[in-house]
Design a protein around this motif. Structure first.
Motif, PDB file in Angstrom:
ATOM      1  N   GLU A  26       0.718  -1.106   0.029  1.00  0.00           N
ATOM      2  CA  GLU A  26      -0.081  -0.203   0.022  1.00  0.00           C
ATOM      3  C   GLU A  26       0.928   1.192   0.058  1.00  0.00           C
ATOM      4  O   GLU A  26       0.780   2.365  -0.737  1.00  0.00           O
ATOM      5  N   ASN A  27       1.795   1.421   0.701  1.00  0.00           N
ATOM      6  CA  ASN A  27       2.771   2.473   0.859  1.00  0.00           C
ATOM      7  C   ASN A  27       3.260   2.708  -0.531  1.00  0.00           C
ATOM      8  O   ASN A  27       3.467   3.858  -0.824  1.00  0.00           O
ATOM      9  N   GLU A  28       3.895   1.838  -1.322  1.00  0.00           N
ATOM     10  CA  GLU A  28       4.414   1.776  -2.592  1.00  0.00           C
ATOM     11  C   GLU A  28       3.563   2.424  -3.414  1.00  0.00           C
ATOM     12  O   GLU A  28       3.598   3.348  -4.366  1.00  0.00           O
ATOM     13  N   LEU A  29       2.177   2.124  -3.319  1.00  0.00           N
ATOM     14  CA  LEU A  29       1.280   2.488  -4.326  1.00  0.00           C
ATOM     15  C   LEU A  29       0.856   4.030  -3.862  1.00  0.00           C
ATOM     16  O   LEU A  29       0.481   4.803  -4.943  1.00  0.00           O
ATOM     17  N   LEU A  30       0.814   4.325  -2.808  1.00  0.00           N
ATOM     18  CA  LEU A  30       0.447   5.629  -2.370  1.00  0.00           C
ATOM     19  C   LEU A  30       1.637   6.621  -2.781  1.00  0.00           C
ATOM     20  O   LEU A  30       1.443   7.737  -3.349  1.00  0.00           O
ATOM     21  N   LYS A  31       3.036   6.047  -2.659  1.00  0.00           N
ATOM     22  CA  LYS A  31       4.191   6.932  -3.081  1.00  0.00           C
ATOM     23  C   LYS A  31       3.917   7.040  -4.592  1.00  0.00           C
ATOM     24  O   LYS A  31       4.670   8.087  -5.242  1.00  0.00           O
ATOM     25  N   SER A  32       3.503   6.351  -5.300  1.00  0.00           N
ATOM     26  CA  SER A  32       3.438   6.471  -6.637  1.00  0.00           C
ATOM     27  C   SER A  32       2.045   7.211  -7.221  1.00  0.00           C
ATOM     28  O   SER A  32       1.617   7.187  -8.460  1.00  0.00           O
ATOM     29  N   GLY A  33       1.338   7.259  -6.476  1.00  0.00           N
ATOM     30  CA  GLY A  33       0.203   8.155  -6.747  1.00  0.00           C
ATOM     31  C   GLY A  33      -1.155   7.009  -7.165  1.00  0.00           C
ATOM     32  O   GLY A  33      -1.970   7.409  -8.078  1.00  0.00           O
ATOM     33  N   GLN A  34      -0.736   5.842  -6.998  1.00  0.00           N
ATOM     34  CA  GLN A  34      -1.695   4.864  -7.704  1.00  0.00           C
ATOM     35  C   GLN A  34      -2.920   4.512  -6.657  1.00  0.00           C
ATOM     36  O   GLN A  34      -3.306   3.586  -6.092  1.00  0.00           O
ATOM     37  N   TRP A  35      -3.989   5.726  -6.338  1.00  0.00           N
ATOM     38  CA  TRP A  35      -4.871   5.760  -5.179  1.00  0.00           C
ATOM     39  C   TRP A  35      -5.955   4.453  -5.711  1.00  0.00           C
ATOM     40  O   TRP A  35      -6.506   3.959  -4.531  1.00  0.00           O
ATOM     41  N   GLN A  36      -6.295   4.342  -6.888  1.00  0.00           N
ATOM     42  CA  GLN A  36      -7.416   3.501  -6.873  1.00  0.00           C
ATOM     43  C   GLN A  36      -7.011   1.924  -6.757  1.00  0.00           C
ATOM     44  O   GLN A  36      -7.684   1.130  -6.318  1.00  0.00           O
ATOM     45  N   ASP A  37      -5.651   1.860  -6.941  1.00  0.00           N
ATOM     46  CA  ASP A  37      -4.830   0.302  -6.450  1.00  0.00           C
ATOM     47  C   ASP A  37      -5.089   0.367  -4.991  1.00  0.00           C
ATOM     48  O   ASP A  37      -5.217  -0.831  -4.509  1.00  0.00           O
ATOM     49  N   VAL A  38      -4.885   1.452  -4.415  1.00  0.00           N
ATOM     50  CA  VAL A  38      -4.744   1.434  -2.601  1.00  0.00           C
ATOM     51  C   VAL A  38      -6.317   0.771  -2.515  1.00  0.00           C
ATOM     52  O   VAL A  38      -6.323   0.196  -1.342  1.00  0.00           O
ATOM     53  N   GLU A  39      -7.398   1.423  -3.010  1.00  0.00           N
ATOM     54  CA  GLU A  39      -8.629   1.091  -2.720  1.00  0.00           C
ATOM     55  C   GLU A  39      -8.891  -0.327  -2.702  1.00  0.00           C
ATOM     56  O   GLU A  39      -9.681  -0.840  -1.953  1.00  0.00           O
ATOM     57  N   LYS A  40      -8.293  -0.825  -3.787  1.00  0.00           N
ATOM     58  CA  LYS A  40      -8.453  -2.360  -3.686  1.00  0.00           C
ATOM     59  C   LYS A  40      -7.946  -3.487  -2.816  1.00  0.00           C
ATOM     60  O   LYS A  40      -8.404  -4.408  -2.352  1.00  0.00           O
ATOM     61  N   LEU A  41      -7.107  -2.886  -2.010  1.00  0.00           N
ATOM     62  CA  LEU A  41      -6.355  -3.375  -0.899  1.00  0.00           C
ATOM     63  C   LEU A  41      -7.321  -3.300   0.559  1.00  0.00           C
ATOM     64  O   LEU A  41      -6.880  -3.900   1.273  1.00  0.00           O
ATOM     65  N   VAL A  42      -8.061  -2.320   0.552  1.00  0.00           N
ATOM     66  CA  VAL A  42      -9.030  -2.297   1.693  1.00  0.00           C
ATOM     67  C   VAL A  42      -9.699  -3.362   2.257  1.00  0.00           C
ATOM     68  O   VAL A  42      -9.482  -3.615   3.400  1.00  0.00           O
ATOM     69  N   PRO A  43     -10.431  -4.346   1.400  1.00  0.00           N
ATOM     70  CA  PRO A  43     -10.882  -5.271   2.273  1.00  0.00           C
ATOM     71  C   PRO A  43      -9.971  -6.163   2.802  1.00  0.00           C
ATOM     72  O   PRO A  43     -10.132  -6.791   3.895  1.00  0.00           O
ATOM     73  N   ARG A  44      -8.849  -6.545   2.063  1.00  0.00           N
ATOM     74  CA  ARG A  44      -7.904  -7.457   2.795  1.00  0.00           C
ATOM     75  C   ARG A  44      -7.195  -6.953   3.842  1.00  0.00           C
ATOM     76  O   ARG A  44      -7.098  -7.347   4.915  1.00  0.00           O
ATOM     77  N   LYS A  45      -6.993  -5.602   3.964  1.00  0.00           N
ATOM     78  CA  LYS A  45      -6.382  -4.852   5.026  1.00  0.00           C
ATOM     79  C   LYS A  45      -7.196  -4.946   6.230  1.00  0.00           C
ATOM     80  O   LYS A  45      -6.908  -5.303   7.246  1.00  0.00           O
ATOM     81  N   ARG A  46      -8.606  -4.759   6.111  1.00  0.00           N
ATOM     82  CA  ARG A  46      -9.616  -4.946   7.159  1.00  0.00           C
ATOM     83  C   ARG A  46      -9.787  -6.310   7.592  1.00  0.00           C
ATOM     84  O   ARG A  46      -9.670  -6.387   8.828  1.00  0.00           O
ATOM     85  N   GLU A  47      -9.581  -7.328   6.860  1.00  0.00           N
ATOM     86  CA  GLU A  47      -9.852  -8.611   7.415  1.00  0.00           C
ATOM     87  C   GLU A  47      -8.425  -9.068   7.921  1.00  0.00           C
ATOM     88  O   GLU A  47      -8.522  -9.640   9.086  1.00  0.00           O
ATOM     89  N   LEU A  48      -7.311  -8.561   7.777  1.00  0.00           N
ATOM     90  CA  LEU A  48      -5.993  -8.897   8.354  1.00  0.00           C
ATOM     91  C   LEU A  48      -5.890  -8.052   9.702  1.00  0.00           C
ATOM     92  O   LEU A  48      -5.577  -8.586  10.723  1.00  0.00           O
ATOM     93  N   THR A  49      -6.432  -6.771   9.720  1.00  0.00           N
ATOM     94  CA  THR A  49      -6.211  -5.978  11.053  1.00  0.00           C
ATOM     95  C   THR A  49      -7.378  -6.659  12.131  1.00  0.00           C
ATOM     96  O   THR A  49      -7.245  -6.647  13.386  1.00  0.00           O
ATOM     97  N   GLN A  50      -8.570  -7.172  11.592  1.00  0.00           N
ATOM     98  CA  GLN A  50      -9.431  -7.855  12.519  1.00  0.00           C
ATOM     99  C   GLN A  50      -8.849  -8.945  13.049  1.00  0.00           C
ATOM    100  O   GLN A  50      -9.193  -9.384  14.302  1.00  0.00           O
ATOM    101  N   LEU A  51      -8.007  -9.746  12.274  1.00  0.00           N
ATOM    102  CA  LEU A  51      -7.598 -11.125  12.717  1.00  0.00           C
ATOM    103  C   LEU A  51      -6.514 -10.739  13.829  1.00  0.00           C
ATOM    104  O   LEU A  51      -6.234 -11.210  14.797  1.00  0.00           O
ATOM    105  N   LEU A  52      -5.736  -9.627  13.465  1.00  0.00           N
ATOM    106  CA  LEU A  52      -4.550  -9.325  14.371  1.00  0.00           C
ATOM    107  C   LEU A  52      -5.464  -8.654  15.582  1.00  0.00           C
ATOM    108  O   LEU A  52      -4.755  -9.240  16.861  1.00  0.00           O
ATOM    109  N   ARG A  53      -6.218  -7.948  15.374  1.00  0.00           N
ATOM    110  CA  ARG A  53      -7.055  -7.614  16.904  1.00  0.00           C
ATOM    111  C   ARG A  53      -7.692  -8.931  17.724  1.00  0.00           C
ATOM    112  O   ARG A  53      -7.494  -8.837  18.968  1.00  0.00           O
ATOM    113  N   LYS A  54      -8.072  -9.638  16.961  1.00  0.00           N
ATOM    114  CA  LYS A  54      -8.510 -11.239  17.463  1.00  0.00           C
ATOM    115  C   LYS A  54      -7.414 -11.835  18.258  1.00  0.00           C
ATOM    116  O   LYS A  54      -7.526 -12.231  19.498  1.00  0.00           O
TER     117      LYS A  54
END
Length: 143
Positions: A26-54
């Motif tokens: 995500e950080n590499e995509l943000l650095k290169s301005g590929q914001w739409q590709d960052v948005e595609k990562l959100v569901p997986r990011k949410r899933e992983l952070t929920q697992l980490l919280r658990k």
């Protein structure tokens, strides 16, 4: 249900690794301005952070003895946590920059649109500045 101490540590290390890898991407995509590709990562990011919280939930941690908890924070876990924290900080900074850039772009577009509304042709057919009242169309009866 709680895990055995070694199982929990293995799952935590695996989860920290997965979240960290996603944050790097995500950080590499943000650095290169590929914001739409960052948005595609959100569901997986949410899933992983929920697992980490658990995995870090009080129920999981409470089930371990003080000795078991202390043994969980070995050098490998410390390195994983340090890497994760650094990536989270960089991610936050990059997201704030992206938001600021988008805000600036939106303001430029709106200012440009407002400027265009102030320019145009007047009733006599000549080019005028600021003669338009909010973009409304008025019909004249003196033709």
């Amino acid at each position: 249900m709680t895990d055995k101490p070694q199982d929990l540590q293995d799952r935590l290390l695996q989860c920290f690794g997965a979240v960290s890898a996603l944050l790097e991407q995500e950080n590499e995509l943000l650095k290169s301005g590929q914001w739409q590709d960052v948005e595609k990562l959100v569901p997986r990011k949410r899933e992983l952070t929920q697992l980490l919280r658990k995995l870090l939930s009080p129920a999981q941690v409470r089930s371990l003895t003080a000795e078991e908890r202390a043994s969980q924070v070995g050098p490998e876990m410390e390195a994983a946590i340090k890497r994760f924290n650094a990536l989270v900080k960089a991610n936050d900074d990059l997201l704030q920059s992206a938001i600021a850039a988008q805000d600036t772009l939106i303001k430029l577009v709106l200012d440009d649109a407002a400027q265009e509304q102030r320019l145009g042709y007047g009733a006599s057919g000549s080019y005028t500045v600021g003669a338009h009242g909010g973009g409304a169309l008025a019909l004249r009866g003196d033709f």
